[in-house]
Design a protein around this motif. Structure first.
Motif, PDB file in Angstrom:
ATOM      1  N   TYR A 179      -0.764   2.471   3.764  1.00  0.00           N
ATOM      2  CA  TYR A 179      -1.009   2.448   2.319  1.00  0.00           C
ATOM      3  C   TYR A 179      -0.877   1.026   1.769  1.00  0.00           C
ATOM      4  O   TYR A 179      -1.672   0.601   0.917  1.00  0.00           O
ATOM      5  N   ILE A 183      -3.896  -0.960  -0.114  1.00  0.00           N
ATOM      6  CA  ILE A 183      -3.691  -1.479  -1.470  1.00  0.00           C
ATOM      7  C   ILE A 183      -3.926  -2.994  -1.512  1.00  0.00           C
ATOM      8  O   ILE A 183      -4.484  -3.528  -2.477  1.00  0.00           O
ATOM      9  N   GLN A 199       4.173   5.467  -3.659  1.00  0.00           N
ATOM     10  CA  GLN A 199       2.933   4.826  -3.213  1.00  0.00           C
ATOM     11  C   GLN A 199       1.856   4.884  -4.300  1.00  0.00           C
ATOM     12  O   GLN A 199       1.090   3.929  -4.474  1.00  0.00           O
ATOM     13  N   ALA A 203       0.215   1.582  -6.023  1.00  0.00           N
ATOM     14  CA  ALA A 203      -1.237   1.411  -6.131  1.00  0.00           C
ATOM     15  C   ALA A 203      -1.639   1.146  -7.576  1.00  0.00           C
ATOM     16  O   ALA A 203      -2.475   0.275  -7.857  1.00  0.00           O
ATOM     17  N   ALA A 208      -5.052  -0.753  -7.684  1.00  0.00           N
ATOM     18  CA  ALA A 208      -5.829  -0.081  -6.633  1.00  0.00           C
ATOM     19  C   ALA A 208      -6.240   1.312  -7.096  1.00  0.00           C
ATOM     20  O   ALA A 208      -5.519   1.973  -7.854  1.00  0.00           O
ATOM     21  N   LEU A 210      -6.985   4.675  -5.449  1.00  0.00           N
ATOM     22  CA  LEU A 210      -6.946   5.464  -4.222  1.00  0.00           C
ATOM     23  C   LEU A 210      -7.892   6.658  -4.335  1.00  0.00           C
ATOM     24  O   LEU A 210      -7.758   7.481  -5.235  1.00  0.00           O
ATOM     25  N   ASN A 364      -9.810   2.477  -1.042  1.00  0.00           N
ATOM     26  CA  ASN A 364      -9.459   1.822  -2.298  1.00  0.00           C
ATOM     27  C   ASN A 364     -10.752   1.664  -3.089  1.00  0.00           C
ATOM     28  O   ASN A 364     -11.544   0.763  -2.843  1.00  0.00           O
TER      29      ASN A 364
END
Length: 395
Positions: A179, A183, A199, A203, A208, A210, A364
């Protein structure tokens, strides 16, 4: 008449305040099942949240109903301070987090994943015919969880031209590392379970985006020594254990089991995220220190679940089915039934096993180019077949 009305008003106010305090305290306790599951609490640390709230409530009631006594103000102030302290300590008590340093950690060793490596592994799954997708340039950089490496390594072998492939294209830095790499923009796609709350926050802070693409399913399993006479637990019993309410095997039916050694994985790992998911809104209690430093061991959780203490094997741990049964098996451990259902491909497929986790390809932002082609192929019939041959259950 006025004096009687005044007394009635004061009495009514006292009753109302007392009732409100009881209601608030009851809600605080039942939010984390301390009332409905009171009978499952078998240890002082698990009982402490109840003790704190009851103590706070008692202080409030004394303040409300205290009559005209000498030094009433001082007594009320002292009781109010005690009540505030009890409420302040309650969240920490729910987490059972009373140790600044815990020796419950595990010095991890890893399975030999080289046997699943693309083109060189002896256990890498393959299709009977060449895959319809073939990549010989701009191959996506992949990373992921150790427990899913056999799957995405098989993907790479199936779709990559061997002459264009290099080892740095398929990495395995575990869930947390994968992860972080995604990121930070160091990889194109990772193969993991869903991100943890921390997480997701990381992000978001990094800007980011996801994107999760569901590929398959896997069972989250609980593991004990094969010398443990208990073969299964209920969902409620597991929540009681990992919330700290239950800490003795006797409560679960094993009279000679003694105190449980309940192992946990680090925050952010795929299996710890799985535990947090099944615990839902119930906080996971902080790991309790082991009774002796010698029990820390030098192996993984899969090895530590068979540790011996006081003549019995009292440990409990968790993992994912394929990892526990195939990638890093312990011949002296067994998987538990949950709510009477054993974790198997069949129970995952028919949905009867209660703890089924989704497997994802995560990018991402919107996948594009060869990364999109790879994910689309992984979701095709060929990809599903390779997921199944790798040991997982395709969606």
């Amino acid at each position: 008449m006025k004096e009687r009305a005044k007394k009635t008003l004061i009495l009514t106010a006292r009753i109302a305040v007392t009732a409100a305090a009881i209601a608030v305290c009851a809600v605080m306790l039942e939010t984390y099942d301390y009332i409905s599951r009171f009978g499952a609490i078998d240890n002082g640390i698990g009982m402490l949240p109840v003790i704190l709230i009851v103590a706070a409530l008692a202080c409030i009631c004394v303040i409300v109903w205290l009559g005209k006594v000498a030094r009433r103000t001082a007594i009320c102030i002292a009781l109010a301070v005690i009540s505030v302290i009890c409420f302040a300590l309650y969240p920490n008590a729910v987490r059972g987090n009373w140790w600044r340093v815990s020796n419950n950690g595990i010095a991890e060793t890893e399975p030999d994943i080289s046997v699943y490596a693309p083109f060189t592994g002896s256990h890498t799954a393959s299709l009977d015919e060449p895959a319809s997708l073939q990549l010989d340039d701009d191959i996506p950089v992949m990373d992921g969880a150790t427990a899913l490496y056999p799957m995405y390594a098989a993907f790479a072998q199936a779709v990559c031209d061997e002459n264009a492939y290099s080892e740095d294209l398929v990495r395995c830095t575990k869930t947390t590392g994968a992860y972080d790499a995604l990121i930070n923009g160091d990889v194109d796609v990772i193969f993991v379970l869903e991100p943890s709350a921390s997480q997701k926050k990381k992000a978001e802070e990094a800007g980011a985006d996801l994107r999760l693409h569901k590929l398959g399913a896997e069972a989250f399993v609980f593991i004990v020594s094969d010398e443990n006479p208990i073969d299964g637990l209920s969902y409620e019993q597991l929540q009681n254990i990992y919330s700290g309410k239950t800490s003795r095997w006797k409560t679960l039916g094993w009279e000679e089991g003694g105190d449980m050694i309940v192992f946990q994985r680090p925050e952010g790992s795929g299996s710890q995220t799985g535990l947090q998911k099944i615990m839902a809104d119930t906080p996971v209690a902080a790991p309790r220190p082991l009774p002796d430093d010698s029990l820390i061991g030098t192996n993984s959780l899969m090895r530590q679940v068979t540790v011996e203490w006081n003549g019995v094997h009292p440990a409990l741990g968790y993992s994912y089915r394929f990892f526990a049964e195939t990638m890093y098996p312990n011949p002296h451990a067994k998987l538990l039934k949950i709510n009477g259902v054993y974790p198997s491909e069949k129970s995952i497929r028919d949905g009867s096993y209660p703890f089924i986790m989704d497997l994802y390809a995560v990018t991402n932002g919107e996948a594009s180019g060869n990364t999109k082609k790879l994910i689309d192929w992984a979701m095709s019939e060929e990809g599903k077949e390779l997921i199944e041959r790798s040991g997982y259950v395709a969606v």
